[in-house]
Scaffold this motif. Sequence first.
Motif, PDB file in Angstrom:
ATOM      1  N   UNK A 130       0.832  -1.198   0.000  1.00 60.02           N
ATOM      2  CA  UNK A 130       0.000   0.000   0.000  1.00 60.02           C
ATOM      3  C   UNK A 130       0.867   1.248   0.000  1.00 60.02           C
ATOM      4  N   UNK A 131       1.899   1.271   0.855  1.00 63.85           N
ATOM      5  CA  UNK A 131       2.818   2.404   0.944  1.00 63.85           C
ATOM      6  C   UNK A 131       4.246   1.899   0.939  1.00 63.85           C
ATOM      7  N   UNK A 132       5.080   2.572   0.182  1.00 61.42           N
ATOM      8  CA  UNK A 132       6.488   2.237   0.162  1.00 61.42           C
ATOM      9  C   UNK A 132       7.328   3.477  -0.039  1.00 61.42           C
ATOM     10  N   UNK A 133       8.458   3.522   0.637  1.00 61.09           N
ATOM     11  CA  UNK A 133       9.435   4.592   0.421  1.00 61.09           C
ATOM     12  C   UNK A 133      10.697   3.949  -0.119  1.00 61.09           C
ATOM     13  N   UNK A 134      11.148   4.430  -1.274  1.00 65.95           N
ATOM     14  CA  UNK A 134      12.233   3.788  -2.006  1.00 65.95           C
ATOM     15  C   UNK A 134      13.351   4.792  -2.236  1.00 65.95           C
ATOM     16  N   UNK A 135      14.542   4.472  -1.780  1.00 62.55           N
ATOM     17  CA  UNK A 135      15.672   5.363  -1.948  1.00 62.55           C
ATOM     18  C   UNK A 135      16.188   5.389  -3.375  1.00 62.55           C
ATOM     19  N   UNK A 136      16.493   6.571  -3.866  1.00 65.07           N
ATOM     20  CA  UNK A 136      17.144   6.752  -5.163  1.00 65.07           C
ATOM     21  C   UNK A 136      18.238   7.797  -4.994  1.00 65.07           C
ATOM     22  N   UNK A 137      19.076   7.951  -6.001  1.00 61.98           N
ATOM     23  CA  UNK A 137      20.134   8.963  -5.930  1.00 61.98           C
ATOM     24  C   UNK A 137      19.569  10.372  -5.869  1.00 61.98           C
ATOM     25  N   UNK A 138      18.426  10.588  -6.519  1.00 58.17           N
ATOM     26  CA  UNK A 138      17.842  11.930  -6.610  1.00 58.17           C
ATOM     27  C   UNK A 138      16.965  12.290  -5.424  1.00 58.17           C
ATOM     28  N   UNK A 139      16.489  11.285  -4.691  1.00 62.04           N
ATOM     29  CA  UNK A 139      15.572  11.515  -3.586  1.00 62.04           C
ATOM     30  C   UNK A 139      14.905  10.213  -3.208  1.00 62.04           C
ATOM     31  N   UNK A 140      13.802  10.296  -2.482  1.00 56.72           N
ATOM     32  CA  UNK A 140      13.069   9.107  -2.063  1.00 56.72           C
ATOM     33  C   UNK A 140      11.715   9.083  -2.762  1.00 56.72           C
ATOM     34  N   UNK A 141      11.427   7.960  -3.398  1.00 59.03           N
ATOM     35  CA  UNK A 141      10.156   7.805  -4.111  1.00 59.03           C
ATOM     36  C   UNK A 141       9.117   7.246  -3.153  1.00 59.03           C
TER      37      UNK A 141
END
Length: 519
Positions: A446-457
Amino acid sequence: MTAIPFHSAAPPSVRGACPGLSTPMPTGDGLLARMGFDAAISVEHLMRIATLAKRYGNGLIDISARGNLQLRGLTTESAQALENDLGGMNLPLREGVPVETGALSGRDPAEIANAEPLASAIRAVLREDKLSGRFAAKFTIVVDGGGQLPLHALLADIRLQATRRANALYWQIFLGGTATTGRSVGRVRDADAKSCVASILARLVAMTPPPRGRDLDPEQVRAWLGDAVSDKPAETVGSTVPAFGLLPITACPATPLSRPATLRGTETCDRRLEDGRATRPPPPSTHDPAFGGSAAAPENSLASKQKAGGEIRTPPIREDDAPFAVRIGIPFGQCHADTLIALARRAEDFGVKFVRPASDHSLVFFANESACRNLMAFSKDLILSPHDPRARIAACPGKPACMSASLNTHALGETTARQAADLLDGSFTLHLSGCSKGCAHPTASLLGLVGTNEGTALIFRGKTSDMPLKFIRHGQEERAISVLAALVRLERGIGETTSACLSRLGPARLEQVLSQGLS
């Protein structure tokens, strides 16, 4: 009825991609080595493994969603030394294609069937037909007998789910996914289950490249199995929510926890004991002075927090006599070796002798009731209830442990569990992923926070690779969760879950509130 026979010539071997003992995987903190178990191990063995994690690695140990132990921070040289030392411990290490069963299989009074005999038969097929190493990487078989610790959430290429209809035992076959998302082939009788799985496996290894379960057509597999399979629905598949804490189990001397069961059929322990208690030689000694040790635990370890006095001392209990088990969760699936060493030492003090690493980042200890309760009291900083908010967060090791990670998942998880516990009501799993691979929770959440180089999705109703609802600047993750928690508190109706509330509000409203709250 039997499945349609099929025989194939041996195709080329397929190299697995999982980090086993002999094939450690590079991570952000060195090499990682993984070991899985097909049976319980002694508490002393757990202590020795944790000691080796400090000796050869950085002392961090993961317990994966499948109950594998992962030792981190190894070097090429120390990984080889670790493999050598573990090889001399006579551990029930899983080899080849994983055939997974629940930690209480054969001991659970709530289970629909004992999954271990069928699982052992499938392992024998893989071994005798020399099939291991000839499947796609990460190919997995799950045999789930249900009960207090079901395996519904685990992904499987082939899943056999115990069901009953008119008091007869059947196994429902699913391809790919979890018990919820897997595609059903149909149900087969208990007597036909082994031959049906063997037929499917023989067909798969004849294909180039060998496919995953998710790639198969259920109709095609149904044709392979012929009249052995029926599409009639089963009556029930039992509970789908694993329990934590104290668990009543059935003493079953004929099925020792310390080695795979070899009993025929899937009858319950009570039926097997009608003719009296079976006997067997005592388990081999696991004593090794080199690993005994008596050094005091560090001040910040679990042991240092134990209050002196007030403990109920109990005599040691054989693993096959244990009338209770206690399941203890490791927050976010990772801890320092000192935590496991302290836990194992106290378990021995309480008379606990055997433990099994289990699914959902947990350990299951076997003992009498007072010993289990003592161990629970000692483990109060760990997870002892499915209502613990940390049990509702799926988090990978994250930054800095993983070289692919751009998000400190564990720090965010701890903060979320403290400050937004009411958001985590059990209606969904919050997924915190250091990168887009989604190792901790491969399915949609339902909810996820995913790290990327540009920010968090921030992902709403999707996988880590799906289009994000919103990109968040690094450092704003805690604020974003706080904004969503406040929104749910304001909008949630009487009796409405977090999942239902957020789904009702929809992505447009969520994006609007996040934009306002993060500006």
